[in-house]
Design an enzyme around this catalytic site. Structure first.
Site, PDB file in Angstrom:
ATOM      1  N   ASP A  96       0.844  -1.181   0.000  1.00  0.00           N
ATOM      2  CA  ASP A  96       0.000   0.000   0.000  1.00  0.00           C
ATOM      3  C   ASP A  96       0.887   1.240   0.000  1.00  0.00           C
ATOM      4  O   ASP A  96       1.624   1.482   0.959  1.00  0.00           O
ATOM      5  CB  ASP A  96      -0.875  -0.053   1.268  1.00  0.00           C
ATOM      6  CG  ASP A  96      -2.118   0.798   1.172  1.00  0.00           C
ATOM      7  OD1 ASP A  96      -2.076   1.842   0.499  1.00  0.00           O
ATOM      8  OD2 ASP A  96      -3.128   0.421   1.807  1.00  0.00           O
ATOM      9  N   GLU A 246      -6.892   4.026  -5.247  1.00  0.00           N
ATOM     10  CA  GLU A 246      -8.056   4.425  -4.464  1.00  0.00           C
ATOM     11  C   GLU A 246      -8.448   5.821  -4.918  1.00  0.00           C
ATOM     12  O   GLU A 246      -7.673   6.767  -4.786  1.00  0.00           O
ATOM     13  CB  GLU A 246      -7.720   4.435  -2.972  1.00  0.00           C
ATOM     14  CG  GLU A 246      -8.948   4.738  -2.140  1.00  0.00           C
ATOM     15  CD  GLU A 246      -8.641   5.260  -0.747  1.00  0.00           C
ATOM     16  OE1 GLU A 246      -9.478   5.110   0.138  1.00  0.00           O
ATOM     17  OE2 GLU A 246      -7.547   5.823  -0.546  1.00  0.00           O
ATOM     18  N   ASP A 321     -11.925   1.249   5.984  1.00  0.00           N
ATOM     19  CA  ASP A 321     -12.550   2.555   6.206  1.00  0.00           C
ATOM     20  C   ASP A 321     -14.073   2.467   6.232  1.00  0.00           C
ATOM     21  O   ASP A 321     -14.748   3.489   6.338  1.00  0.00           O
ATOM     22  CB  ASP A 321     -12.175   3.532   5.069  1.00  0.00           C
ATOM     23  CG  ASP A 321     -10.687   3.816   5.018  1.00  0.00           C
ATOM     24  OD1 ASP A 321     -10.041   3.818   6.075  1.00  0.00           O
ATOM     25  OD2 ASP A 321     -10.171   4.028   3.901  1.00  0.00           O
TER      26      ASP A 321
HETATM   27  C1  GLC Z   1      -7.266   6.345   2.496  1.00  0.00           C
HETATM   28  C2  GLC Z   1      -7.083   5.226   3.476  1.00  0.00           C
HETATM   29  C3  GLC Z   1      -7.480   5.719   4.827  1.00  0.00           C
HETATM   30  C4  GLC Z   1      -6.571   6.864   5.191  1.00  0.00           C
HETATM   31  C5  GLC Z   1      -6.568   7.953   4.105  1.00  0.00           C
HETATM   32  C6  GLC Z   1      -5.412   8.884   4.272  1.00  0.00           C
HETATM   33  O1  GLC Z   1      -8.585   6.756   2.387  1.00  0.00           O
HETATM   34  O2  GLC Z   1      -7.796   4.103   3.067  1.00  0.00           O
HETATM   35  O3  GLC Z   1      -7.438   4.719   5.810  1.00  0.00           O
HETATM   36  O4  GLC Z   1      -6.990   7.437   6.400  1.00  0.00           O
HETATM   37  O5  GLC Z   1      -6.432   7.399   2.822  1.00  0.00           O
HETATM   38  O6  GLC Z   1      -4.201   8.258   3.984  1.00  0.00           O
END
Ligand code: GLC
Ligand code: CA
Length: 555
Positions: A96, A246, A321
């Site tokens: 990640d 994402e 999340d």
């Molecule tokens: C993404 C992650 C989340 C995190 C955010 C900031 O949304 O999945 O868990 O808080 O990014 O890095």
């Protein structure tokens, strides 16, 4: 570019997966110890959320060193062993990459704070008056997106927590640093990458106030994002590896561009619109029952739109999340098994690559916590205050909202057994976050021995994708549009057709099938009520689906 259409990915949140050394915190050796469980489930890749050096203000999404393992999770040797052992079982690791921001403890930020102009140019610093932030943008975790540094007389941008400073991707040196991170992990045997909030990396040329929103329209899918992604992927040679971005508050057009193989960006994209159908006025902190009509509409738009644009969806209901889907769209009390299985069916047989979040395959539920002390998440704790102090909610209302919306619902320990600590850690240890009392029967040990379990059903769904190319590669079209209670779609490949119908409600529902005769003669691949259970076709080419029943029939 490789395609990953028949693959299934399992997401691990290491802190909550398995604690191997009795400190109450899940760790890398814990993951390694469970590889056989994952092999048995049939998944191809593991995406693990970050375990790099981090002060853990946002549970590892605040990275202080991308090339160093946070000691609480283990060592570099542990990581090497995990990669090796997974590889032996035919499972690839996806790491990640949190590249939109670093922790303010990162050496780069610390040098910037000490006055080094080279490193100040790594972040987004703006001169300004200590009383007025450069813009009125809001942080995604609440409050202003800017923080003032008195010693520098400058503000820095943080779209997330104040300890997560946004990187300046316009600076080519930053992009080179990040490529080196990719190269490092690729050389160590990592097989793919998930890029955190990667559609937020390209900020506007001019920073201005947002009079209509929180600022996101200025930096979401920003002006250079496609170039930056292409460059990152190209220069690190990861075109043929599995990659997923994402995408926060993104658009269909942009997701097509991100994931169309011709563009050399990513293999697939996560979008979140389908997980906002119970946000009142789009606000996560205002409760509303799920709008199933909207859900149908969104799946249709995205599934068909991505198909037409040659893009590829990441399919998912849960992650670290999100609340648990069986509590959210199913019924975790009266129809726990049926609704969990129905939801799994709906997603796994769509066009895209499915992700299973740890415990989803067991039907793990929301935490049902009743006190703020039980919550650990920075966002939940911030909003507990904001909802009461700034939005005038009562404590009861606020706790009710957290029960439904807190990210901690997905972060309670993985339930390996029905014991006190769920087999996540030794029984004498206090886990970093509580094991809820709510649904102890959602556990791997009991479910592994039960052919009717949710776990057994997920295993079957994963197997079907590998057995039937129509699931991996068939086209998709939706039918029975006017029936809000049923998600109905058809996959097609050559002469073959696969009909998938899911009753999303607790009532028996009549659902139309395109050709009653053909349906009656078809082969049921899976049914959430069990084998040989599929309903007969009525005269008018409809079938009756039981509460939360899903069925897939091959014609
Ligand atoms: C993404 C992650 C989340 C995190 C955010 C900031 O949304 O999945 O868990 O808080 O990014 O890095
Ligand atoms: Ca541990």
């Amino acid at each position: 570019m490789n395609s990953f259409h028949d693959k299934v990915i399992y997401q691990i949140y290491p802190k909550s997966f398995c604690d191997s050394n009795g400190d109450g915190i899940g760790d890398i050796n814990g993951i390694t110890s469970k590889l056989d469980y994952l092999k048995d489930l049939g998944v191809d890749y593991i995406w693990s959320t970050p375990f790099f050096k981090s002060p853990q203000n946002d549970n590892g999404y605040d990275v202080a060193d991308y090339l160093f393992i946070e000691p609480m999770f283990g060592t570099m040797e542990d990581v090497d062993r995990l990669i090796r052992e997974a590889d032996k079982r035919g499972i690839g690791l996806m790491f990640d990459m949190v590249f939109n921001h670093t922790s303010t403890s990162h050496e780069w930020f610390q040098k910037a704070l000490a006055g080094d102009p080279k490193y100040q140019a790594y972040y987004i610093f703006k001169d300004g008056d200590p009383d007025t932030p450069p813009t009125n943008w809001e942080s995604k975790f609440g409050g202003s997106a800017w923080e003032y540094v008195p010693t520098l007389q400058k503000w820095y941008l943080h779209l997330f927590d104040v300890s997560q400073a946004d990187l300046n991707w316009e600076n080519p040196e930053v992009r080179e640093e990040l490529k080196n991170v990719i190269r490092f992990w690729k050389n160590r045997g990592v097989k793919g990458f998930r890029f955190d909030v990667v559609n937020l990396i390209s900020k506007p040329a001019v920073f201005e106030d947002d009079h209509d929103g929180d600022g996101r329209r200025f930096y979401t899918d920003g002006r250079h994002v496609h170039e930056f992604l292409h460059e990152l992927v190209h220069d690190t040679g990861i075109q043929d590896m599995i990659t997923v971005g994402e995408m926060s508050s993104t658009s269909l057009d942009n997701c097509i561009r991100y994931s169309n193989p011709a563009n050399g960006e990513l293999s697939m994209a996560f979008s979140f619109h389908h997980l906002k159908i119970d946000y009142k006025n789009g606000d996560k902190w205002e409760l509303m029952p799920p709008d199933l009509h909207h859900l149908k509409d969104l799946f249709q738009t995205w599934q068909v739109g991505m198909q037409e644009g040659h893009g590829w969806n990441a399919l998912f209901w849960e992650n670290h999340d999100q609340p648990r889907i069986v509590s959210r769209l199913g019924d975790d009390q009266h129809y726990w098994r049926e609704s969990a299985k129905m939801l799994g069916t709906m997603i796994h047989l769509m066009r895209g690559t499915p992700y299973v979040f740890q415990g989803e395959e067991l039907g793990m539920t929301n935490a049902h916590f009743t006190s703020i002390d039980q919550y650990k998440d920075v966002e939940s704790r911030n909003y507990y205050r904001i909802l009461m102090e700034e939005r005038g909610k009562s404590k009861e209302e606020t706790l009710k909202i957290l029960q439904e919306r807190s990210r901690d619902n997905g972060r309670t320990p993985m339930q390996w057994t029905g014991e006190e600590n769920a087999g996540f850690t030794a029984d004498a240890v206090t886990p970093w976050i509580e094991v809820p009392d709510y649904k102890k029967e959602a556990n791997a040990k009991d479910e592994m021995g039960d052919p009717e379990s949710i776990r057994a059903y997920y295993k079957k769904l994963i197997g079907l994708r590998k057995e039937y190319p129509i699931i991996a590669d068939g086209t998709i079209a939706f039918f029975d549009d006017d029936n809000d209670s049923v998600m109905a779609y058809e996959r097609r490949e050559g002469e073959q057709s696969l009909l998938v119908l899911s009753n999303m409600t607790a009532d028996p529902i009549r659902a139309a099938v395109p050709d009653g005769k053909a349906f009656a003669a078809g082969k049921t691949l899976i049914d959430s009520y069990g084998e040989g259970q599929t309903a007969a076709v009525h005269e008018d080419s409809t079938i009756t689906l039981r509460p939360y029943e899903a069925v897939a029939v091959l014609l």
